[in-house]
Design an enzyme around this catalytic site. Structure first.
Site: not given
Ligand code: PAF
Length: 280
Positions: A30, A35, A37, A153, A186
């Site tokens: 998003m 770091e 990501h 997730q 974030s």
């Molecule tokens: O983890 C995230 O940043 C979000 O949930 C994702 C997987 C990009 C979906 O919008």
């Protein structure tokens, strides 16, 4: 690196890459990249011929009282980071590009979405599954990379891929932390200076819980109460949940036997933070 805003632009690149027999790694994000990501992009870079980073604040995974409007954004910085890490394409669509006025299709994973964060965020995981499905279809990726920080997730996306026969490998990557142990997020940017300092209580408490489990404690309640007590000792902290679930079905366990996930969600002031550990 190609900067794209439309699904068609991505599909055109993907078609060429597929024709040339190249493998594709997808890092869904998003934006407001940190770091954590970067570690996913680096791993994707090593394991694929082409790397796509999606940079999209997905409106349908935010509840009505959540932080969609204020979610931090810095697309220029994201582009610089992606480029420096060797990504081939960044996909930054407008919400209307992803969800037309006539959009009516949603993907959801029952049961696994109901506990932990699902309790206080009832629509969240359907929003995640829906956007991730779209991104998988648009990117035709061979592999997709998700951080263990969002463990629920990760488990849900893995289950969706298995249940719905998506032809993609889901790679879970370790949590990246600040020097003092706070998991990179974030949303850490929302913390005021004193809150930032106190936020380390999540990692401190989870470290204690993990030690107990690794030392052989089998009683989930004992671990949960030790972790909860430690978090509650910090006056700025308010617990949303502290739970131990089995790492496959995400159902609460009384006895710690197979692989488990211990996960916490805690408000530090008004900022909701999550963190976890997994014992396989
Ligand atoms: O983890 C995230 O940043 C979000 O949930 C994702 C997987 C990009 C979906 O919008």
């Amino acid at each position: 690196m190609k900067i794209t805003h439309t699904i068609n632009e991505v599909k055109t690149c993907v078609r060429e890459w597929k024709k040339a027999g190249l493998s594709i790694g997808l890092v869904p994000t998003m934006g407001y990249l940190h770091e954590g990501h970067a570690s996913l992009i680096e791993r994707a870079r090593k394991e694929n011929d082409k790397v796509i980073v999606s940079d999209f604040v997905n409106p349908i995974q935010f509840g009505p009282k959540e932080d969609l409007a204020t979610y931090p954004r810095d697309f220029d910085a994201d582009c610089k980071l992606c480029e420096s890490l060797g990504a081939d394409l960044i996909f930054n669509p407008e919400p209307a590009e992803m969800y037309s006025d006539t959009f009516h299709s949603y993907v959801g994973v029952n049961t696994l979405s109901e506990g932990l964060c699902g309790k206080s965020r009832p629509i969240h995981f359907n929003g995640v599954c829906t956007v991730v499905s779209k991104l998988f279809n648009i990117s035709e990726a061979d592999r997709a990379y998700f951080g263990q920080k969002d463990a629920q997730q990760l488990a849900i996306v893995r289950r969706m891929v298995r249940d719905l026969n998506y032809n993609i490998e889901i790679i879970g990557c370790p949590i990246i932390r600040e020097e003092d142990g706070l998991a990179k997020s974030s949303r850490n940017t929302y913390l005021k200076a004193d809150e930032r300092e106190k936020a380390t209580i999540l990692h401190k408490a989870l470290t204690k819980g993990e030690e107990m489990v690794r030392d052989g404690e089998k009683d989930a309640k004992a671990v949960i109460s030790a972790v909860s007590d430690m978090i509650s000792s910090e006056p700025l902290a308010k617990i949303d949940y502290v739970d131990i679930v089995d790492w496959n079905e995400l159902q609460e366990v009384e006895k710690i036997e197979g692989p488990i996930l211990m996960a916490v969600a805690v408000y530090i002031g008004s900022v909701r933070l999550i963190d976890n550990f997994i014992v396989e």
